[in-house]
Every structure is written in C-alpha cells, then in structure tokens.
Design an enzyme around this catalytic site. Structure first.
Site, short mmCIF file in Angstrom:
data_model
loop_
_atom_site.label_atom_id
_atom_site.label_comp_id
_atom_site.label_asym_id
_atom_site.label_seq_id
_atom_site.Cartn_x
_atom_site.Cartn_y
_atom_site.Cartn_z
N GLY A 125 -7.18 5.82 -48.57
CA GLY A 125 -7.06 5.38 -49.97
C GLY A 125 -7.54 6.47 -50.91
O GLY A 125 -6.83 6.88 -51.84
N HIS A 126 -8.76 6.96 -50.64
CA HIS A 126 -9.30 8.05 -51.47
C HIS A 126 -8.38 9.28 -51.39
O HIS A 126 -8.11 9.94 -52.39
CB HIS A 126 -10.68 8.49 -50.97
CG HIS A 126 -11.74 7.44 -51.00
ND1 HIS A 126 -12.28 6.89 -49.87
CD2 HIS A 126 -12.37 6.85 -52.04
CE1 HIS A 126 -13.21 6.01 -50.20
NE2 HIS A 126 -13.28 5.96 -51.51
N GLN A 139 -5.74 1.57 -57.84
CA GLN A 139 -5.43 0.20 -58.24
C GLN A 139 -6.25 -0.81 -57.43
O GLN A 139 -6.40 -1.96 -57.80
CB GLN A 139 -3.93 -0.06 -58.03
CG GLN A 139 -3.47 -1.39 -58.60
CD GLN A 139 -2.22 -1.88 -57.91
OE1 GLN A 139 -1.23 -1.16 -57.84
NE2 GLN A 139 -2.25 -3.10 -57.37
N ASP A 184 -9.29 -1.04 -57.37
CA ASP A 184 -10.27 -1.55 -58.34
C ASP A 184 -9.56 -1.71 -59.68
O ASP A 184 -9.81 -0.95 -60.62
CB ASP A 184 -11.45 -0.59 -58.44
CG ASP A 184 -12.17 -0.45 -57.12
OD1 ASP A 184 -13.08 -1.23 -56.85
OD2 ASP A 184 -11.80 0.43 -56.32
N VAL A 239 -3.81 1.67 -50.85
CA VAL A 239 -3.43 2.05 -49.49
C VAL A 239 -4.03 1.03 -48.53
O VAL A 239 -5.22 0.68 -48.65
CB VAL A 239 -3.92 3.48 -49.14
CG1 VAL A 239 -3.58 3.83 -47.70
CG2 VAL A 239 -3.30 4.48 -50.11
N ARG A 276 -16.29 -0.20 -47.18
CA ARG A 276 -17.08 -1.35 -46.73
C ARG A 276 -16.47 -2.04 -45.51
O ARG A 276 -17.14 -2.87 -44.89
CB ARG A 276 -17.25 -2.35 -47.87
CG ARG A 276 -18.18 -1.85 -48.97
CD ARG A 276 -18.59 -2.95 -49.94
NE ARG A 276 -19.66 -2.53 -50.81
CZ ARG A 276 -19.49 -2.09 -52.07
NH1 ARG A 276 -18.28 -2.06 -52.60
NH2 ARG A 276 -20.53 -1.71 -52.79
P1 AMP Z 1 -15.07 4.26 -54.21
O1 AMP Z 1 -15.44 5.41 -53.35
O2 AMP Z 1 -15.00 2.96 -53.47
O3 AMP Z 1 -15.87 4.20 -55.48
O4 AMP Z 1 -13.57 4.51 -54.67
C1 AMP Z 1 -13.21 5.69 -55.34
C2 AMP Z 1 -11.80 5.56 -55.84
O5 AMP Z 1 -10.92 5.33 -54.74
C3 AMP Z 1 -11.60 4.40 -56.81
O6 AMP Z 1 -10.74 4.82 -57.87
C4 AMP Z 1 -10.94 3.35 -55.95
O7 AMP Z 1 -10.12 2.45 -56.68
C5 AMP Z 1 -10.11 4.21 -55.02
N1 AMP Z 1 -9.79 3.48 -53.79
C6 AMP Z 1 -10.66 2.88 -52.95
N2 AMP Z 1 -9.99 2.26 -51.95
C7 AMP Z 1 -8.67 2.49 -52.17
C8 AMP Z 1 -7.47 2.10 -51.48
N3 AMP Z 1 -7.48 1.36 -50.38
N4 AMP Z 1 -6.29 2.52 -52.00
C9 AMP Z 1 -6.25 3.28 -53.14
N5 AMP Z 1 -7.35 3.66 -53.82
C10 AMP Z 1 -8.54 3.28 -53.34
#
Ligand code: AMP
Length: 287
Positions: A40-41, A152, A154, A180, A191
């Site tokens: 995703g990231h 998306q 979040d 993703v 998580r």
């Molecule tokens: P985080 O590390 O959880 O703060 O996420 C960092 C960025 O990655 C944020 O913009 C999230 O929305 C995005 N993100 C996290 N999981 C996914 C995913 N499964 N698909 C797309 N973007 C993601």
C-alpha cells in the site's frame, strides 16, 4: 538487499537539501508514512516517483496521533527493511527524524481542522486528527514538497488534509492513491501484523461487508439504513469483531446521508476491532 538510500534525520538538513533541488528546478514529491512499509505504501511511492523528479519518503511514528491507550509503543518499526524496499522501488530520499527533533521540549503549537475531524474516526479517536494535521504541517515545512501522496485507505484523513492545505494555503498538490488489498480483499495495513491466524480470517468481514454494500447499491438500494444493517450483520457474524462505526457519507464533504442520489459518489466506511486490533476500510462507490 542494499539500504544505502540518502537519509536525513534533521529538519534543517532536509530543508537545505530541498532548497537546492528547487534551485535546480526539480519537482519534489513527499510520501508521509509511519514505516513498516507494505505494498500500500509502496504504491504511493510509485505515484510520487511518476510525478516527481525527487521522491522523499518520511518515516516517523508520530506520537501525537496516538491516544495514551493506543499502540504507539507497540507499533511495528523496521527502518532498515523500509529503506531497502524504498530504494528498490525508486524512492530517492528518506526523512526519518527522532521524536525530539520534531517535538522538542517546549513544543506547544498544534494544527486543528475543526468540523470534519469531529465525526467518524474523530468521534472514536478525539485527539487523532490534531496529531495528524500537526505532523503533516511539520513535514510539509520540513520537506517543502511540490506534491504529497496519501492513501484512500485513510479516506477521512485525506479529506482533512485537503481542507488544511486549502485553508492554510500550503502550495502543495495532494494526490490520492487507491487502496491496495491482499489477494482475499483485506486492506493492507501495518496493523494486520497483530492479527492471529483466526483473526486474520475473521478480518475478511470488513471487505465482505463493503462488497455487500456495493452489490446492494448496484441493484438500486437507496436507503443507507438498509445497507448499514446488512453490513452490520456480516460484521457481527464473527465473535472477534467489535464495531466502532459503519457510515455512508458524501465523498466530497463527508456529510452522512440517509438516501443515495444517482450519479453521486459516496464513501462507505467501516472501523472495527478484530480481537484487540482496530482496522479501518472503505469503498468509494457511485450510486
Ligand atoms: P501509515 O504508515 O499507516 O500512516 O500510512 C501512510 C500512508 O499510506 C497513508 O497515506 C495511508 O493512507 C497509506 N496507506 C496505508 N495503507 C494503505 C493501503 N492498503 N493502500 C493504499 N494506501 C495505504
């Protein structure tokens, strides 16, 4: 795997570095993350690489967006692995400050987007978005990107950040990238690591309930109450689940609706604990 990607730890250093890039006329893209990276990231990184000359990824587990009873201490961290993945994916620079670089002792300034942060996630995590908008502002002032990519996954966070960028006149384009998922539909999340084997299976109820909503809307269901009730029964079909909320809101302003109107876009959103792990997911749907 090699991890030799340029890494900055100090705000002043990355500011100077980016100033030089801008003098050279380079477009700088930022992907803010809390690390422990997954596909995703990395899909956000792909977007940034495509749109920028230089892609900077921040890795910072931001203490101010966690409530005292949340998982800040336990949040998974592996910066070396993250750096190797980022290098492989074509990112250029990592910004990985320590907490006291961002929040020194006398820190006392916060950014608060008012209305939209009070509902949905904000209702269940009242201090969360203030932490998010504060850290994102600090990252914007540190990295001074031309564009920043958010997921998306979040969805409410993305709308909050767009509001902040517009209200505070940040000269930064905000790009939104789709969710993703794992092959079986579970939205990728750092998580997910907390889930036991059984909980991992149970966690599929989130995606199943969202697909149910999509199916109902496709066949013409307009009453959001009916859709939410069908979703709720799917979530409640596993004992490990504890629902925080299911909501259907207009995609542009996050206003809750009772009846869907043709040709409008809506987010169907869900937040649910599976065991002790709080998961969120959503689908963007056109009625
Ligand atoms: P985080 O590390 O959880 O703060 O996420 C960092 C960025 O990655 C944020 O913009 C999230 O929305 C995005 N993100 C996290 N999981 C996914 C995913 N499964 N698909 C797309 N973007 C993601």
């Amino acid at each position: 795997m090699s991890t030799d990607i340029i890494t900055f730890y100090k705000v002043k250093e990355i500011q100077n570095y980016v100033d030089e890039l801008h003098r050279q006329g380079k477009v700088v893209g930022l992907v803010p993350t809390m690390g422990y990276l997954h596909e995703g990231h990395l899909s956000l990184v792909d977007n940034a690489v495509e749109l920028s000359d230089v892609t900077i990824v921040s890795i910072f587990v931001n203490p101010t967006q966690f409530a005292p009873d949340e998982d800040f201490e336990d949040y998974p961290r592996d910066t070396e692995r993250d750096k190797a993945l980022l290098k492989e994916r074509g990112a250029d620079v990592v910004f990985a400050p320590e907490a006291d670089e961002i929040y020194p002792d006398n820190f006392q300034t916060y950014v608060d987007v008012e209305e939209i942060t009070r509902k949905l996630e904000g209702e269940h995590r009242p201090t969360h978005f203030k932490g998010v908008t504060t850290i994102v502002s600090i990252l914007f002032n540190s990295v001074k990107p031309d564009l920043a990519v958010f997921g998306q996954k979040d969805a409410q966070q993305a709308v909050v950040i767009k509001r902040m960028v517009s209200d505070l006149k940040f000269d930064i384009d905000i790009i939104l990238a789709p969710i993703v998922r794992e092959e079986d539909g579970l939205a990728m999340s750092s998580r997910n690591l907390y889930l036991s084997e059984k909980e991992r299976k149970d966690a599929l109820v989130l995606y199943k309930s969202l697909k149910k909503a999509e199916d109902l809307i496709k066949i013409g269901e307009e009453k959001t109450y009916n859709i939410v009730e069908e979703m709720r029964s799917i979530i409640n079909s596993v004992n490990s689940s504890k629902l925080d909320y299911i909501d259907i809101v207009r995609a542009d302003n996050f206003e809750r609706v009772e009846e869907l109107q043709k040709d409008h876009e809506y987010y169907v959103l869900i937040a649910c604990k599976i065991g002790k792990t709080r998961l969120i997911d959503n689908l963007l749907i056109k009625a």
